[in-house]
Design a protein around this motif. Structure first.
Motif, PDB file in Angstrom:
ATOM      1  N   UNK A 726       3.986  -4.411  13.426  1.00 47.39           N
ATOM      2  CA  UNK A 726       3.976  -4.052  11.920  1.00 47.39           C
ATOM      3  C   UNK A 726       3.668  -4.010  10.967  1.00 47.39           C
ATOM      4  N   UNK A 727       3.534  -3.041   9.576  1.00 50.44           N
ATOM      5  CA  UNK A 727       2.595  -3.779   8.277  1.00 50.44           C
ATOM      6  C   UNK A 727       3.448  -2.518   7.546  1.00 50.44           C
ATOM      7  N   UNK A 728       3.716  -2.906   6.450  1.00 47.91           N
ATOM      8  CA  UNK A 728       3.943  -2.323   5.379  1.00 47.91           C
ATOM      9  C   UNK A 728       3.397  -2.854   3.895  1.00 47.91           C
ATOM     10  N   UNK A 729       3.244  -1.939   2.957  1.00 44.96           N
ATOM     11  CA  UNK A 729       2.546  -1.810   1.849  1.00 44.96           C
ATOM     12  C   UNK A 729       3.344  -1.696   0.825  1.00 44.96           C
ATOM     13  N   UNK A 730       3.109  -2.069  -0.701  1.00 41.47           N
ATOM     14  CA  UNK A 730       4.121  -2.005  -1.885  1.00 41.47           C
ATOM     15  C   UNK A 730       3.518  -2.558  -2.973  1.00 41.47           C
ATOM     16  N   UNK A 731       4.198  -2.880  -3.998  1.00 38.34           N
ATOM     17  CA  UNK A 731       3.719  -2.998  -5.288  1.00 38.34           C
ATOM     18  C   UNK A 731       2.268  -2.459  -5.415  1.00 38.34           C
ATOM     19  N   UNK A 732       2.522  -1.262  -5.189  1.00 40.03           N
ATOM     20  CA  UNK A 732       1.193  -0.276  -5.565  1.00 40.03           C
ATOM     21  C   UNK A 732       0.249  -0.367  -4.496  1.00 40.03           C
ATOM     22  N   UNK A 733       0.571  -0.109  -3.080  1.00 41.99           N
ATOM     23  CA  UNK A 733       0.363  -0.828  -2.496  1.00 41.99           C
ATOM     24  C   UNK A 733      -0.988  -1.600  -2.355  1.00 41.99           C
ATOM     25  N   UNK A 734      -0.790  -2.897  -3.449  1.00 42.51           N
ATOM     26  CA  UNK A 734      -1.448  -4.571  -3.309  1.00 42.51           C
ATOM     27  C   UNK A 734      -1.045  -5.230  -2.502  1.00 42.51           C
TER      28      UNK A 734
END
Length: 809
Positions: A726-734
Motif C-alpha cells: 500500500x502507498x500514500x502520497x502527501x505534502x502536495x504529492x512530493x
C-alpha cells in the motif's frame, strides 16, 4: 504569441482524393474553454504523430486535410490530465468530436484514459515493459528480486536467468550488456535497490541493431537517470525485515540550463545474506544427505555522474561515469551425512563451516556524441572503457566425525581468487530515410582482457602452504568486430516490413598457466565469423487487429568465468569448475504475434538452439562436480498471452500467461552422457491495483511457475509467490510512503531433482523471501525539464565475467 512558440504543422496526404477534416472543442471540468492546448493526431497503426494543432481562445480546434485512415487523438495542457481517445476512422468526410472535457491531473474521466501515472506493465510491439517505479510491491527489493516478479522470467538456484523456459538471456543495464558472469552478476543485481530502477524491458526477439548475444532475448534494466527532471533532487530511505534486516538510502540530483545538463546519483544498501539448502544424492551404493545455511552481511555503493553539453541546436556531447563497490562476508555452516543406500545407519559426517569474503569494484566511463542531421537523419557515437575488479578469499575447514561425534580426520584449506576484467568498446550508429523507408547502419569494436588467479593453500599448524598442483592462472582475450544494416518501410496502409543482418567476427584466446609448466595445456584459440539475419512482417487489416511475424538468429558466447577451469570447492564433497572447451550456442527464433484493440497481445514462438550450454552435475570420485557442457539440441515452443483490464474505475489489473514445451537432446559421447528431457510448463503473473480514498493505492501481485527444467537436466517442482503493498502520497504529492509484504506464504523456494549419468540428485532451497519493507521518498524542485536519454556502447560486454556467491537479503 503562444501560437508562435508551438507551430502546428501539416503532413499532406498522397491520396488527395480522400481527405477530410477533424474538429472539436476542449473544456475543463468547470466548462471553461482550454486555450492553447496541444492537440496531436496520431496514426493508429504505429502511434506516430500525423498532425499537430493548438486550440483557439474558445477551446476549439480544427485539423484540415486528413487522409483516410485510422487515428487516435491526444490532447494535453498544463495542470490537466492528458486525454487519449479511442481509435476512430476518417473516411473522406468532416468529423466533429464535439465537446471534450479535461479534468484536473488527479481526476479520472469516464470517456478518456488518464495517464497521470504509467501502468505497471506495458505491452509494446517489440517488448514488454515492467515499470518498477509504479509498483508498490517493488519497493525495497533488489534488482534480482524484481526480475523474479517479471512476467516469464525464472531464476534458478544458481541465480541463472531464463525466459519462457529458455536460458541464454542477456542482461543489459541502460541499454548496455553486463560483462559479469552468473554469480558476480547476481551479486551486482542484489546491490541495486528498486529505488534506483525506472523500468525493466523484456525483449524476446531483438533486431540486427542489437548485439547477437542472448538467444532467449534481452532483459534491459533502465536506471532512473533518464527520469531526473529539471533542477531537482530526490531522496529515499528504506528498511526491510524478514529472517534478516536490510536498509537502503539514496539521493539523485539534476540541473539543466540552455547550455548543459548535469546529473548525479548515489545509493547505499546494507543487507544480510540468508540462504538454506538441503540435498540428497545416491551414487555407487553410497548415500549423501547434506544441509547448509549461509548468512552474512553485504554492503554496496552505487553512483552515477554525467553531463550533456548542447553544442548548437543539433549536436550533443555527453560524458558519463558510473561505479559499483560492494563487499560480501558470509559464513556457511554445512553437514553431509554419508551412509550406505538402504541402511539407516550413518557411517560418517562431513562438517564444514566455510568463511567467504569478496570485494568488488566496477567502474565504467562513457563519451557520447549525438548529431541530428535533420530530415530523420541521425548519427550516434559511443566510446567506452570498463574496469571490473574482484578480490576474494575462502577459508574451508573439513572435518569427518563418526556417529558419536568422534573426529576421524580433518583438514583446512585457504584459497585466494583475485580477478580483473578490462573492456574497451567503440560503436557508431547512423540512420536516414531511403527508398520510402529508413535504413540503419552501424559498426562496433570490442576488446576484452581478463586475468584470473587462483591460489590454493593447505593450512598446516596454522601455516598456509601453497599447493602448486591446485593453483593456477587463467587469462582470456576476446576481440569482436561487428557491422550491421537494417531497413524498414511501410508497403501500404496495411503492410510493413523490416529486415537486417549483423556480421560479427570473433577472435578469442584462453591460456591456463600453472606452477608446473610442463603440465600447462595448449592455449585454446578460436577465430570465426558469423552472420545473424533478422526480419519482420506486420499486417494491420484494421485498427482493431495487428499481426506480426518476426525471425532472428542469435548466439550466446560462454561468459568469461564459465571458461575458467579453476575448481571452486564448496566442501570436500562438492565443487564447481569451468570448461575452457565450452562452445558458443546458436539459436533460430520465430514468433507470430497478434494484438487486439491495442490491448490484448497473443504470441506463439519456436526456437531451435544448437550446442546448448548448460550446467550439469557429475561425479568425480566421491565428490559432486558442477561444470558447464554443451548438449546437442534444444527445441522450445511457447505461447504467451497478456491483457490489461480496467475492471472498474478504481480497480485495474494486468495478467501475463506463458506456456512452453522444451526438449533437450544429447547423444552419449566422451564429453557428455545421453540426455533426452522433455518438459511442458507455464508461468503466470498477475497484478491488481486499487485506487482508494485519501490518495491511497493498494496493490496485490503474484506469480506461479509450474514444474519445469533449469538449464539442460535439472527438473524443478512448482512454486509461487504473492505480494501485497500500500502507498500514500502527501505534502502536495512530493512525498511518498510505501509499505509492502513480499512472499506472504513463504512459497517462493525451489525444489527439484537431477538424474545424470550414474548419479541421482535431489535438492531444495530457500532464501529470505518473506519480508516486510518500508520506503519513504521525497522530491524537491522543478519537474518540467527532461534530461537526455542515453545508451552507451559497453552494455553487451558487461554481463559475461565473474564468479562469486551468496544470496542477499
Amino acid at each position: 504569441m503562444k501560437n508562435l512558440l508551438l507551430l502546428c504543422f501539416t503532413i499532406f496526404s498522397f491520396s488527395l482524393s480522400a481527405q477530410s477534416s477533424l474538429k472539436g472543442k476542449v473544456l475543463d471540468e468547470d466548462g471553461n474553454p482550454v486555450s492553447f492546448a496541444n492537440v496531436i493526431l496520431n496514426t493508429a497503426s504505429d502511434s506516430t504523430m500525423y498532425k499537430a494543432e493548438l486550440t483557439n481562445d474558445d477551446g476549439s480546434f480544427e485539423i484540415l486535410t486528413v487522409a483516410a485512415g485510422n487515428y487516435w487523438l491526444e490532447i494535453s495542457s498544463l495542470g490537466l490530465t492528458t486525454y487519449k481517445s479511442d481509435h476512430f476512422t476518417m473516411s473522406g468526410s468532416k468529423k466533429d468530436l464535439g465537446t471534450i472535457n479535461m479534468a484536473a491531473a488527479s481526476t479520472e474521466l469516464k470517456e478518456v484514459t488518464v495517464q497521470a501515472t504509467r501502468p505497471i506493465l506495458e505491452v509494446k510491439p517489440d517488448k514488454l515493459v515492467f515499470n518498477v517505479e509504479g509498483s508498490v510491491n517493488a519497493v525495497g527489493n533488489d534488482a534480482l528480486e524484481l526480475l523474479r516478479k517479471a512476467p516469464g522470467v525464472v531464476i534458478d538456484n544458481n541465480d541463472n536467468i531464463s525466459l519462457a523456459g529458455r536460458n541464454g538471456v542477456r542482461i543489459f543495464i541502460n541499454g548496455k550488456p553486463s560483462p559479469l558472469g552468473a554469480d558476480d552478476l547476481a551479486n551486482y543485481l542484489k546491490s541495486l535497490n528498486s529505488d534506483e530502477i525506472d523500468n525493466i524491458e523484456i525483449i524476446t526477439n531483438p533486431s540486427a541493431k542489437y548485439e547477437a548475444e542472448g538467444n532467449a532475448g534481452i532483459i534491459n534494466i533502465r536506471m532512473k537517470k533518464d527520469k531526473n527532471l529539471g533542477a531537482n533532487a530526490t531522496v529515499n530511505l528504506g528498511y526491510g525485515i524478514g529472517k534478516t534486516w536490510s536498509a537502503n538510502g539514496g539521493v539523485s540530483t539534476n540541473y539543466r540550463n540552455k547550455f548543459s545538463n548535469t546529473f548525479a546519483s548515489y545509493a547505499y544498501r546494507r543487507g544480510n545474506a540468508y540462504w538454506s539448502m538441503e540435498s540428497w544424492r545416491d551414487f555407487l551404493g553410497l548415500s549423501y544427505a547434506a544441509q547448509s545455511l549461509t548468512q552474512g552481511p553485504n554492503d554496496s555503493h552505487n553512483f552515477r555522474v554525467g553531463s550533456d553539453f548542447y553544442i548548437g541546436k543539433k549536436s550533443t556531447l555527453g560524458v558519463l561515469v558510473s561505479g559499483n563497490i560492494s563487499t560480501r562476508d558470509t559464513r556457511t555452516e554445512s553437514s553431509n551425512e554419508i551412509g550406505t543406500v538402504g541402511v539407516e545407519r550413518i557411517d560418517s559426517t562431513l562438517v564444514s563451516n566455510t568463511s567467504r569474503y569478496s570485494n568488488s569494484a566496477n567502474y565504467t566511463f562513457n563519451i557520447n556524441y549525438k548529431l541530428d542531421l535533420g530530415k530523420d537523419k541521425s548519427l550516434n557515437v559511443d566510446a567506452d572503457y570498463g574496469m571490473f575488479r574482484r578480490d576474494g578469499n575462502e577459508l574451508l575447514p573439513n572435518q569427518y566425525v563418526d556417529e558419536d561425534g568422534n573426529v576421524l580426520s580433518q583438514e583446512t584449506s585457504f584459497t585466494t581468487s583475485p580477478s580483473q576484467i578490462d573492456i574497451y568498446t567503440f560503436k557508431l550508429d547512423y540512420e536516414q530515410p531511403v527508398w520510402g523507408g529508413k535504413i540503419g547502419l552501424g559498426i562496433k569494436n570490442a576488446l576484452v582482457a581478463t586475468n584470473n588467479e587462483f591460489d590454493f593453500f593447505n593450512r598446516i599448524n596454522d601455516v598456509d602452504v601453497l599447493d602448486t598442483g591446485r593453483s593456477s592462472q587463467f587469462e582470456y582475450f576476446e576481440n569482436v568486430n561487428a557491422a550491421y544494416v537494417t531497413y524498414s518501410r511501410a508497403l501500404n496502409k496495411q503492410w510493413n516490413i523490416s529486415a537486417g543482418v549483423r556480421m560479427e567476427q570473433t577472435n578469442t584466446k584462453g591460456t591456463l598457466t600453472t606452477y608446473i609448466p610442463e603440465d600447462d595445456p595448449e592455449p585454446t584459440v578460436r577465430n570465426y565469423v558469423d552472420f545473424f539475419p533478422s526480419g519482420g512482417l506486420t499486417f494491420t487489416p484494421n485498427f482493431k487487429h495487428n499481426f506480426s511475424l518476426t525471425y532472428s538468429r542469435r548466439l550466446d558466447r560462454p561468459n568469461y568465468q564459465n571458461l575458467n577451469p579453476f575448481k571452486y570447492r564448496i566442501n570436500e564433497l562438492s565443487f564447481s569448475e569451468g570448461n575452457p572447451f565450452l562452445r558458443p550456442q546458436y539459436a533460430n527464433n520465430f514468433q507470430l504475434s497478434h494484438t487486439y484493440n491495442y490491448r490484448y497481445n497473443t504470441s506463439i514462438g519456436f526456437s531451435h538452439t544448437k550446442d546448448l550450454m548448460t550446467r550439469v552435475s557429475d561425479v568425480q570420485g566421491q565428490a559432486l562436480s558442477l561444470t558447464w557442457k554443451n548438449i546437442t539440441d534444444q527445441y522450445s515452443y511457447n505461447l504467451t498471452f497478456s491483457a490489461p483490464l480496467t475492471i472498474t474505475k478504481w480497480w485495474g489489473s494486468f495478467t501475463n500467461f506463458t506456456a512452453y514445451h522444451t526438449r533437450n537432446i544429447a547423444e552419449a559421447s566422451d564429453e557428455i552422457e545421453a540426455v533426452d528431457l522433455k518438459v511442458t510448463g507455464a508461468t503466470l503473473y498477475s497484478q491488481h491495483t486499487f485506487t482508494l480514498p485519501w490518495k491511497l493505492k493498494l496493490e496485490v501481485s503474484g506469480w506461479y511457475s509450474t514444474p519445469s527444467v533449469w538449464g539442460g537436466v535439472f527438473r524443478t517442482d512448482a512454486n509461487y509467490s504473492i505480494d501485497m503493498g500500500i502507498s500514500k502520497k502527501f505534502l502536495n504529492d512530493k512525498a511518498n510512503l510505501r509499505l509492502s509484504l513480499g512472499d506472504i506464504f513463504y512459497s517462493a523456494g525451489w525444489e527439484g531433482n537431477n538424474e545424470y549419468g550414474q548419479a541421482l540428485y535431489r535438492a531444495q532451497g530457500r532464501w529470505d523471501s518473506r519480508r516486510f519493507r518500508a520506503n519513504f521518498s521525497y522530491f524537491f524542485g522543478n519537474d518540467k525539464v527532461k534530461s537526455r536519454k542515453r545508451k552507451t556502447g559497453l552494455e553487451d560486454e558487461k554481463g559475461r565475467a565473474g564468479s562469486g556467491g551468496g544470496q542477499g537479503g
